[in-house]
Design a protein around this motif. Structure first.
Motif, PDB file in Angstrom:
ATOM      1  N   SER A   1       0.889  -1.070  -0.034  1.00 25.31           N
ATOM      2  CA  SER A   1      -0.189  -0.003   0.162  1.00 25.31           C
ATOM      3  C   SER A   1       0.781   1.137  -0.079  1.00 25.31           C
ATOM      4  CB  SER A   1      -0.998  -0.069   1.152  1.00 25.31           C
ATOM      5  OG  SER A   1      -0.196   0.088   2.383  1.00 25.31           O
ATOM      6  N   VAL A   2       0.346   2.347  -0.364  1.00 28.85           N
ATOM      7  CA  VAL A   2       1.242   3.560  -0.225  1.00 28.85           C
ATOM      8  C   VAL A   2       0.240   4.859   0.457  1.00 28.85           C
ATOM      9  CG1 VAL A   2       0.632   4.173  -2.695  1.00 28.85           C
ATOM     10  CG2 VAL A   2       2.593   4.953  -1.709  1.00 28.85           C
ATOM     11  N   VAL A   3       0.902   5.535   1.314  1.00 24.56           N
ATOM     12  CA  VAL A   3       0.204   6.554   1.820  1.00 24.56           C
ATOM     13  C   VAL A   3       0.711   7.801   0.684  1.00 24.56           C
ATOM     14  CG1 VAL A   3       0.571   8.545   3.773  1.00 24.56           C
ATOM     15  CG2 VAL A   3       0.589   5.997   4.245  1.00 24.56           C
ATOM     16  N   LEU A   4      -0.511   8.665   0.689  1.00 21.33           N
ATOM     17  CA  LEU A   4      -0.517   9.819  -0.332  1.00 21.33           C
ATOM     18  C   LEU A   4      -0.865  11.050   0.793  1.00 21.33           C
ATOM     19  CD1 LEU A   4      -2.317   8.746  -3.426  1.00 21.33           C
ATOM     20  CD2 LEU A   4       0.130   8.600  -2.918  1.00 21.33           C
ATOM     21  N   GLU A   5       0.186  11.705   0.955  1.00 18.06           N
ATOM     22  CA  GLU A   5       0.038  12.776   1.946  1.00 18.06           C
ATOM     23  C   GLU A   5       0.111  14.230   1.248  1.00 18.06           C
ATOM     24  OE1 GLU A   5       2.555  12.846   5.617  1.00 18.06           O
ATOM     25  OE2 GLU A   5       1.568  14.614   6.192  1.00 18.06           O
ATOM     26  N   LEU A   6      -1.005  15.134   1.638  1.00 13.84           N
ATOM     27  CA  LEU A   6      -1.041  16.350   1.023  1.00 13.84           C
ATOM     28  C   LEU A   6      -0.942  16.349  -0.503  1.00 13.84           C
ATOM     29  CD1 LEU A   6       0.322  18.826   3.462  1.00 13.84           C
ATOM     30  CD2 LEU A   6      -1.955  18.236   3.188  1.00 13.84           C
TER      31      LEU A   6
ATOM     32  N   THR B   1      -4.564  18.074  20.552  1.00 14.06           N
ATOM     33  CA  THR B   1      -3.497  19.127  20.674  1.00 14.06           C
ATOM     34  C   THR B   1      -3.929  20.374  19.816  1.00 14.06           C
ATOM     35  OG1 THR B   1      -2.368  18.158  18.570  1.00 14.06           O
ATOM     36  CG2 THR B   1      -1.250  17.164  20.583  1.00 14.06           C
ATOM     37  N   PRO B   2      -4.632  21.206  20.914  1.00 13.67           N
ATOM     38  CA  PRO B   2      -5.270  22.266  20.325  1.00 13.67           C
ATOM     39  C   PRO B   2      -4.400  23.330  19.779  1.00 13.67           C
ATOM     40  CG  PRO B   2      -5.738  22.248  22.578  1.00 13.67           C
ATOM     41  CD  PRO B   2      -5.060  20.793  22.201  1.00 13.67           C
ATOM     42  N   TRP B   3      -2.761  23.162  20.020  1.00 13.64           N
ATOM     43  CA  TRP B   3      -2.047  24.324  19.546  1.00 13.64           C
ATOM     44  C   TRP B   3      -1.917  24.138  18.184  1.00 13.64           C
ATOM     45  CZ3 TRP B   3      -1.526  21.239  23.876  1.00 13.64           C
ATOM     46  CH2 TRP B   3      -1.058  20.011  24.002  1.00 13.64           C
ATOM     47  N   PHE B   4      -2.040  22.759  17.621  1.00 15.48           N
ATOM     48  CA  PHE B   4      -1.542  22.359  16.350  1.00 15.48           C
ATOM     49  C   PHE B   4      -2.942  21.855  15.780  1.00 15.48           C
ATOM     50  CE2 PHE B   4      -0.255  19.376  12.876  1.00 15.48           C
ATOM     51  CZ  PHE B   4       0.234  20.296  12.050  1.00 15.48           C
ATOM     52  N   LYS B   5      -3.504  22.401  14.619  1.00 18.32           N
ATOM     53  CA  LYS B   5      -4.665  22.055  13.959  1.00 18.32           C
ATOM     54  C   LYS B   5      -4.478  21.844  12.471  1.00 18.32           C
ATOM     55  CE  LYS B   5      -8.036  23.721  17.283  1.00 18.32           C
ATOM     56  NZ  LYS B   5      -9.051  24.814  17.667  1.00 18.32           N
ATOM     57  N   PRO B   6      -4.167  20.912  11.820  1.00 22.82           N
ATOM     58  CA  PRO B   6      -3.920  20.821  10.314  1.00 22.82           C
ATOM     59  C   PRO B   6      -5.409  21.049   9.591  1.00 22.82           C
ATOM     60  CG  PRO B   6      -3.689  18.734  11.329  1.00 22.82           C
ATOM     61  CD  PRO B   6      -4.083  19.548  12.401  1.00 22.82           C
ATOM     62  N   GLY B   7      -5.032  21.975   8.617  1.00 26.68           N
ATOM     63  CA  GLY B   7      -6.436  22.497   8.015  1.00 26.68           C
ATOM     64  C   GLY B   7      -7.211  21.447   7.531  1.00 26.68           C
ATOM     65  N   PHE B   8      -6.803  20.264   7.157  1.00 25.95           N
ATOM     66  CA  PHE B   8      -7.565  19.188   6.409  1.00 25.95           C
ATOM     67  C   PHE B   8      -8.481  18.344   7.321  1.00 25.95           C
ATOM     68  CE2 PHE B   8      -3.380  17.695   6.819  1.00 25.95           C
ATOM     69  CZ  PHE B   8      -3.385  16.365   7.441  1.00 25.95           C
TER      70      PHE B   8
END
Ligand code: KIV
Length: 240
Positions: free
Chosen positions: A159-164, A204-211
């Motif tokens: 399998s392969v992860v596709l990130e961003l 971890t409310p100090w870091f929120k990825p937009g997606f």
């Protein structure tokens, strides 16, 4: 195909019992668990430590561990590192990179390792690239992602992860491969999805990825329980 990260026994156990297919001991632990700015200083020893804890909590899911930065520069080094993770309890291992890692990937597969690839935005390349950004916006990037994905599949990855990766390119890669793609911030056309669990539960409310749309506000829950406990202890209210 549902995949989530875990770095400790309780999270591994809860995620496994809740029915995830894959549990990844991701090197994201360097950031979200150890508070470092990126993943490049994570060591193999740290991956072993967390893989052991997670192993004790997983009975159904496939346990995948990340090969950390600098631990798979050559086929021989990769084999040694992968054996170390396997001995710590990993069922499969993941590495970042495409064509340039195809030889290493093929060596791991021919030694019998179950291998997951990782393409698109590569956190282990952050110091080289300077920032996190979406991949596949230009024709050149799209073609190179496609050939990387085919190279990793050809090397024997399962399998392969596709990130961003831009959603149309992630969809095209998914349609071109016979192995599953597992997306993160890459739209809805991938075969499966992976998230950093702390992002999913809002720990971890100090870091929120937009997606990611967190499904809970666990960080706030922890804060408020602790505040409540502080208040009860300080006012000598009974807590048991
Ligand atoms: O390290 C990690 O957690 C990962 C996922 C985000 C895919 O590689």
């Amino acid at each position: 195909m549902v995949a989530l990260t875990a770095y400790s026994y309780p999270f591994a156990r809860l995620i496994d019992e809740a029915g995830a297919d894959i549990i990844l001991v991701g090197d994201s632990l360097g950031m979200v668990e150890h508070g470092r700015p990126d993943t490049t200083e994570v060591t193999l020893e740290e991956m072993v430590f967390h893989t052991r804890s997670v192993r004790r909590g997983v009975s159904s899911a496939l346990l995948v561990s990340d090969l950390p930065f600098g631990s798979y520069e050559s086929p021989d080094q990769a084999l040694l590192s992968a054996h170390t993770l396997k001995n710590a309890g990993a069922d499969a291992i993941k590495l970042e990179g495409g064509t340039e890692k195809a030889e290493v990937a093929a060596a791991l597969v021919s030694e019998g390792f179950e291998l997951m690839g990782h393409l698109g935005m590569l956190p282990q390349k952050i110091r080289e690239e300077g920032r996190y950004r979406i991949k596949g916006k230009t024709e050149t990037e799209k073609l190179s992602l496609l050939s990387d994905a085919l190279a990793i599949q050809e090397a024997g990855a399962f399998s392969v992860v596709l990130e961003l990766v831009t959603p149309p390119v992630a969809a095209e890669i998914t349609a071109s491969l016979h192995i599953p793609t597992i997306g993160i911030g890459s739209g809805s056309a991938c075969t499966g999805e992976i998230l950093v669990t702390y992002d999913l539960i809002g720990l971890t409310p100090w870091f929120k990825p937009g997606f990611v749309q967190p499904l809970a506000n666990t960080g706030e829950l922890v804060r408020s329980c602790v505040q409540d406990f502080c208040q009860r202890v300080r006012s000598r209210k009974k807590i048991q």
